[in-house]
Design an enzyme around this catalytic site. Structure first.
Site, PDB file in Angstrom:
ATOM      1  N   GLY A   1       0.826  -1.205   0.000  1.00  0.00           N
ATOM      2  CA  GLY A   1       0.000   0.000   0.000  1.00  0.00           C
ATOM      3  C   GLY A   1       0.856   1.248   0.000  1.00  0.00           C
TER       4      GLY A   1
ATOM      5  CG  PHE B   1      -1.901   9.956   3.420  1.00  0.00           C
ATOM      6  CD1 PHE B   1      -1.233  11.056   2.911  1.00  0.00           C
ATOM      7  CD2 PHE B   1      -3.251   9.827   3.162  1.00  0.00           C
ATOM      8  CE1 PHE B   1      -1.889  12.008   2.158  1.00  0.00           C
ATOM      9  CE2 PHE B   1      -3.930  10.766   2.414  1.00  0.00           C
ATOM     10  CZ  PHE B   1      -3.253  11.867   1.900  1.00  0.00           C
TER      11      PHE B   1
ATOM     12  CD  GLU C   1     -14.487  17.890   2.917  1.00  0.00           C
ATOM     13  OE1 GLU C   1     -13.705  18.505   3.656  1.00  0.00           O
ATOM     14  OE2 GLU C   1     -14.173  16.840   2.334  1.00  0.00           O
TER      15      GLU C   1
END
Length: 438
Positions: free
Chosen positions: A8, A11, A172
């Site tokens: 992965g 982040f 959002e």
């Protein structure tokens, strides 16, 4: 030479890899299903035509270029299907098993439909660029279909948008939909008035943004309502169909439904054969590794790590990055024969959500911000963490243009059914095309 395998390149995984690049005694292998690192906090802006996919994604290889005096680096595109913990080998779709001395599992999360996986076809989530461009296609196609529709009832259905989930992503998305309809597209059509668009944000809990203080939740709700968004709290979705959503005995007709209500970790965590929490996250030690296999680390959305209040840390980018840096330091210390660092401690940087132009909410510690100041803080934080100078520059210019002129520069409808098509087919006004029915 020790081999580190990182599964992965989000982040967490990217932070581990970058923290170990300078070591000459390592063979670093990074495996990801995509060839790019994605800045997920801005993914909703791709879905809402504010940014291009290339503005928030960077090729992994360009971020992990090997150095002459650093680690040997392999970047592999493929899917990891299992881990043999006894033999210390990773199974993946791209070739032979890969051995490791240390393994970092940081595959992130996907959407959870709470046992109703069939809903995904009618209500896409937002975790990948493919999902973002599909949402953009559905949203913009709905306006195009409404423009050519002469039946007022069908036109009303096409101009009704439902967002399920009142967390930051749902808020959002709903806020961006309000801005698109009220400002960006308001003068672009002849037969419809986009300002009549109905946007409904549905939250099962008692208020939106439940992780924020109640005062900021109320402010966010007021800001959404000023953009024409109707907020329904304490309302649970019981079914999703092509024609709309069921809310108990009530049925809300809407051609476009977006899902932002739940997440679940990658199934690779379960394949490790170790204890999981009720949400499916791997229960790790204070050092972010497995008690039975200290050479295997789990990070980010896949790891159950308790915070200072005894609750699991949220799936936020700052959490993942801090965990990644911690694990890189822990591995380096082991290789150098030093004592392992003390348990991971998260330095809470707070949280924020934007509701649209000049509107946002933010909190860190006892500081509460709302409105224009919070919006400026939101811009600064996201530009700071965005990867790549070019991306930072392009995104800042796009936001400046959007602020001054309400422009959205990525209003492209990319047909999902691309095979054998050279031009879009004509469709009778009252009959949605196959792409619109999807």
């Amino acid at each position: 030479m020790k081999r580190i395998v990182v599964v992965g390149a989000g982040f967490a995984g990217l932070s581990v890899a970058k923290g170990l690049l300078a070591r000459r005694d390592l063979h670093l292998t990074v495996i990801d299903e995509k060839n790019h690192h994605l800045f997920q906090p801005l993914l909703y802006q791709v879905a809402m035509a504010g940014l291009s996919p290339a503005d928030i994604a960077v090729p992994i290889r360009s971020l992990l270029k090997p150095r002459a005096d650093g680690a040997r680096v392999d970047v592999l595109m493929g899917k990891v299907t299992g881990v043999d913990t006894s033999q210390k080998r990773v199974r993946w779709t791209g070739g032979d098993d890969i051995g490791f001395d240390f393994l970092v599992v940081a595959c992130g999360a996907t959407h959870s439909y709470f046992g109703h996986e069939a809903w995904e076809e009618h209500a896409p989530g937002l975790k990948t660029l493919e999902q973002a461009t599909e949402i953009r296609r559905r949203v913009l196609s709905a306006f195009e279909a409404a423009e050519r529709e002469h039946d007022p009832e069908k036109q009303r259905e096409l101009l009704t948008f439902v967002v399920v989930g009142g967390g930051p992503t749902g808020v959002e998305l709903a806020g961006a939909l309000g801005e698109i309809s009220r400002y960006t597209l308001s003068a672009d059509f002849s037969n419809i008035d986009p300002r009549r668009t109905r946007i409904v944000l549905i939250e099962a809990g008692g208020r939106i943004l439940p992780s924020f203080t109640s005062s900021l939740s109320r402010k966010a709700a007021r800001d959404l309502e000023s953009l024409g968004v109707t907020v329904w709290t304490s309302t649970r979705v019981t079914d999703i169909q092509p024609a709309g959503v069921s809310l108990g005995r009530e049925f809300l007709r809407a051609k476009t439904v977006l899902w932002a209500a739940g997440v679940k970790p990658s199934p690779l965590g379960a394949a490790l054969g170790v204890p999981l929490d009720p949400a499916g996250r791997v229960i790790v030690t204070g050092q972010m590794n497995l008690e039975a296999h200290p050479e295997i680390f789990c990070l980010g959305d896949q790891a159950h790590v308790e915070g200072p209040q005894g609750f699991p840390l949220p799936g936020l980018a700052p959490v993942a990055m801090q965990q990644g840096r911690y694990v890189a330091d822990a591995i380096a210390r082991v290789l150098d024969g030093k004592e392992a660092p003390s348990g991971f401690r998260y330095a809470d940087k707070g949280q924020m959500a934007t509701i649209g132009r000049r509107r946002a909410v933010a909190e860190t510690g006892t500081l509460r911000l709302g409105g224009f100041v919070a919006w400026l803080a939101w811009i600064f934080v996201h530009i700071y963490y965005l990867v790549g100078f070019k991306n930072k520059t392009f995104v800042l210019l796009q936001w400046a243009s959007g602020y001054l002129f309400y422009r959205r520069g990525a209003r492209l409808i990319v047909n999902k059914e691309w095979r054998g098509q050279t031009a879009p087919s004509a469709t009778p006004p009252s009959t949605p095309s196959a792409a619109e029915r999807a």
